[in-house]
Scaffold this motif. Structure first.
Motif, PDB file in Angstrom:
ATOM      1  N   ILE A  74       0.860  -1.218   0.079  1.00 32.64           N
ATOM      2  CA  ILE A  74      -0.115  -0.093  -0.004  1.00 32.64           C
ATOM      3  C   ILE A  74       0.800   1.289  -0.021  1.00 32.64           C
ATOM      4  N   GLY A  75       0.749   2.207  -1.101  1.00 33.68           N
ATOM      5  CA  GLY A  75       1.659   3.197  -1.308  1.00 33.68           C
ATOM      6  C   GLY A  75       1.497   4.300  -0.212  1.00 33.68           C
ATOM      7  N   ALA A  76       2.281   5.331  -0.232  1.00 32.18           N
ATOM      8  CA  ALA A  76       2.031   6.408   0.854  1.00 32.18           C
ATOM      9  C   ALA A  76       1.080   7.373   0.357  1.00 32.18           C
ATOM     10  N   ASN A  77       0.441   7.739   1.504  1.00 26.46           N
ATOM     11  CA  ASN A  77      -0.791   8.748   1.462  1.00 26.46           C
ATOM     12  C   ASN A  77      -1.850   8.182   0.732  1.00 26.46           C
ATOM     13  N   THR A  78      -2.002   6.879   0.958  1.00 24.79           N
ATOM     14  CA  THR A  78      -3.065   6.070   0.349  1.00 24.79           C
ATOM     15  C   THR A  78      -4.305   6.158   1.503  1.00 24.79           C
ATOM     16  N   VAL A  79      -5.735   6.183   1.007  1.00 31.85           N
ATOM     17  CA  VAL A  79      -6.872   6.173   1.654  1.00 31.85           C
ATOM     18  C   VAL A  79      -7.471   5.014   1.577  1.00 31.85           C
ATOM     19  N   VAL A  80      -7.676   3.969   2.426  1.00 29.51           N
ATOM     20  CA  VAL A  80      -8.230   2.601   2.056  1.00 29.51           C
ATOM     21  C   VAL A  80      -9.545   2.486   2.911  1.00 29.51           C
ATOM     22  N   THR A  81     -10.619   2.411   2.160  1.00 27.09           N
ATOM     23  CA  THR A  81     -11.966   2.201   2.477  1.00 27.09           C
ATOM     24  C   THR A  81     -12.814   0.933   2.232  1.00 27.09           C
ATOM     25  N   LYS A  82     -11.900   0.276   1.619  1.00 31.46           N
ATOM     26  CA  LYS A  82     -12.381  -1.311   1.003  1.00 31.46           C
ATOM     27  C   LYS A  82     -11.427  -2.273   1.064  1.00 31.46           C
ATOM     28  N   ASP A  83     -11.764  -3.557   0.851  1.00 34.33           N
ATOM     29  CA  ASP A  83     -11.006  -4.844   0.956  1.00 34.33           C
ATOM     30  C   ASP A  83      -9.852  -4.502  -0.161  1.00 34.33           C
ATOM     31  N   VAL A  84      -8.513  -5.197   0.106  1.00 31.32           N
ATOM     32  CA  VAL A  84      -7.665  -5.164  -0.704  1.00 31.32           C
ATOM     33  C   VAL A  84      -7.190  -6.469  -1.256  1.00 31.32           C
ATOM     34  N   PRO A  85      -7.203  -6.934  -2.360  1.00 30.13           N
ATOM     35  CA  PRO A  85      -6.988  -8.373  -2.634  1.00 30.13           C
ATOM     36  C   PRO A  85      -5.445  -8.618  -2.293  1.00 30.13           C
ATOM     37  N   MET A  86      -5.127  -9.962  -2.145  1.00 27.65           N
ATOM     38  CA  MET A  86      -3.903 -10.337  -1.915  1.00 27.65           C
ATOM     39  C   MET A  86      -2.971 -10.255  -3.227  1.00 27.65           C
ATOM     40  N   ASN A  87      -1.717 -10.032  -2.880  1.00 29.54           N
ATOM     41  CA  ASN A  87      -0.785  -9.977  -4.300  1.00 29.54           C
ATOM     42  C   ASN A  87      -0.912  -8.756  -4.926  1.00 29.54           C
ATOM     43  N   SER A  88      -1.494  -7.446  -4.505  1.00 28.44           N
ATOM     44  CA  SER A  88      -1.876  -6.327  -5.313  1.00 28.44           C
ATOM     45  C   SER A  88      -0.922  -5.119  -4.785  1.00 28.44           C
ATOM     46  N   VAL A  89      -0.871  -4.190  -5.696  1.00 28.65           N
ATOM     47  CA  VAL A  89      -0.199  -2.788  -5.282  1.00 28.65           C
ATOM     48  C   VAL A  89      -1.269  -2.009  -5.276  1.00 28.65           C
ATOM     49  N   PHE A  90      -1.543  -1.370  -4.199  1.00 27.23           N
ATOM     50  CA  PHE A  90      -2.875  -0.626  -4.020  1.00 27.23           C
ATOM     51  C   PHE A  90      -2.223   0.988  -3.519  1.00 27.23           C
ATOM     52  N   CYS A  91      -2.711   1.917  -4.412  1.00 29.17           N
ATOM     53  CA  CYS A  91      -2.125   2.996  -4.034  1.00 29.17           C
ATOM     54  C   CYS A  91      -3.221   4.495  -4.440  1.00 29.17           C
ATOM     55  N   GLY A  92      -2.897   5.655  -4.497  1.00 28.74           N
ATOM     56  CA  GLY A  92      -3.521   6.737  -4.708  1.00 28.74           C
ATOM     57  C   GLY A  92      -4.453   7.330  -3.846  1.00 28.74           C
ATOM     58  N   SER A  93      -4.692   8.556  -4.005  1.00 26.84           N
ATOM     59  CA  SER A  93      -5.332   9.220  -2.930  1.00 26.84           C
ATOM     60  C   SER A  93      -6.738   8.368  -2.842  1.00 26.84           C
ATOM     61  N   ALA A  94      -7.265   8.085  -3.778  1.00 24.31           N
ATOM     62  CA  ALA A  94      -8.745   7.454  -3.958  1.00 24.31           C
ATOM     63  C   ALA A  94      -8.560   6.046  -3.442  1.00 24.31           C
ATOM     64  N   GLY A  95      -7.367   5.486  -3.531  1.00 24.31           N
ATOM     65  CA  GLY A  95      -7.276   3.891  -3.062  1.00 24.31           C
ATOM     66  C   GLY A  95      -7.699   3.019  -4.038  1.00 24.31           C
ATOM     67  N   SER A  96      -6.969   2.569  -4.885  1.00 25.93           N
ATOM     68  CA  SER A  96      -7.308   1.482  -5.822  1.00 25.93           C
ATOM     69  C   SER A  96      -6.151   0.572  -6.180  1.00 25.93           C
ATOM     70  N   VAL A  97      -6.487  -0.647  -6.815  1.00 33.14           N
ATOM     71  CA  VAL A  97      -5.374  -1.694  -7.250  1.00 33.14           C
ATOM     72  C   VAL A  97      -4.961  -1.134  -8.498  1.00 33.14           C
ATOM     73  N   VAL A  98      -3.729  -0.799  -8.435  1.00 32.22           N
ATOM     74  CA  VAL A  98      -2.874  -0.494  -9.880  1.00 32.22           C
ATOM     75  C   VAL A  98      -2.197  -1.653 -10.431  1.00 32.22           C
ATOM     76  N   LYS A  99      -2.028  -2.714  -9.616  1.00 30.70           N
ATOM     77  CA  LYS A  99      -1.062  -3.778 -10.380  1.00 30.70           C
ATOM     78  C   LYS A  99      -1.585  -4.982  -9.491  1.00 30.70           C
ATOM     79  N   MET A 100      -1.707  -6.288 -10.176  1.00 26.61           N
ATOM     80  CA  MET A 100      -1.854  -7.310  -9.435  1.00 26.61           C
ATOM     81  C   MET A 100      -0.212  -8.214  -9.742  1.00 26.61           C
ATOM     82  N   ARG A 101       0.276  -8.740  -8.901  1.00 26.79           N
ATOM     83  CA  ARG A 101       1.619  -9.630  -8.667  1.00 26.79           C
ATOM     84  C   ARG A 101       1.176 -10.914  -8.688  1.00 26.79           C
ATOM     85  N   PHE A 102       1.484 -11.533  -9.707  1.00 25.33           N
ATOM     86  CA  PHE A 102       1.243 -13.156  -9.685  1.00 25.33           C
ATOM     87  C   PHE A 102       2.677 -13.725 -10.211  1.00 25.33           C
TER      88      PHE A 102
END
Length: 108
Positions: free
Chosen positions: A80-108
């Protein structure tokens, strides 16, 4: 587990942090948060599980109370990147960032 300085956990009663996870500097989380194993958080991550009620136009927002808490679950092996607001579940193996908080990449 590594908790960096100035992290805030509310009363901490419903927070679970998995093995080898890191909580960033100045991070804030209220209740009902489950963090999986091997999670890395940047600084200033905010995890909210509730919000203000606002549906009654004739009543000021600050007098309407809170919506019910909804748990937030962060899966294993998440960044989870810096300054991120999380208001929902975050799936495993993901990169989650942004002020609105969203998955930007899945790591497989």
């Amino acid at each position: 587990m590594l908790i960096k300085r100035n992290a805030y956990f509310g009363d901490g009663s419903k927070i679970r942090i998995g093995n080898n996870s890191q909580i960033g500097i100045n991070s804030i989380m209220d209740n009902d948060v489950i963090i999986g194993d091997d999670v890395t958080m940047g600084p200033d991550v905010i995890i909210y599980t509730s919000s203000h009620e606002y549906k009654e136009l004739g009543i000021p927002i600050n007098q309407q109370g809170e919506k019910p808490h909804r748990p937030v679950i962060i899966g294993n092996n998440v960044w989870i990147g810096a300054n991120t607001v999380v208001t929902k579940d975050v799936p495993m193996n993901s990169v989650f960032c942004g002020s609105a908080g969203s998955v930007v990449k899945m790591r497989f």
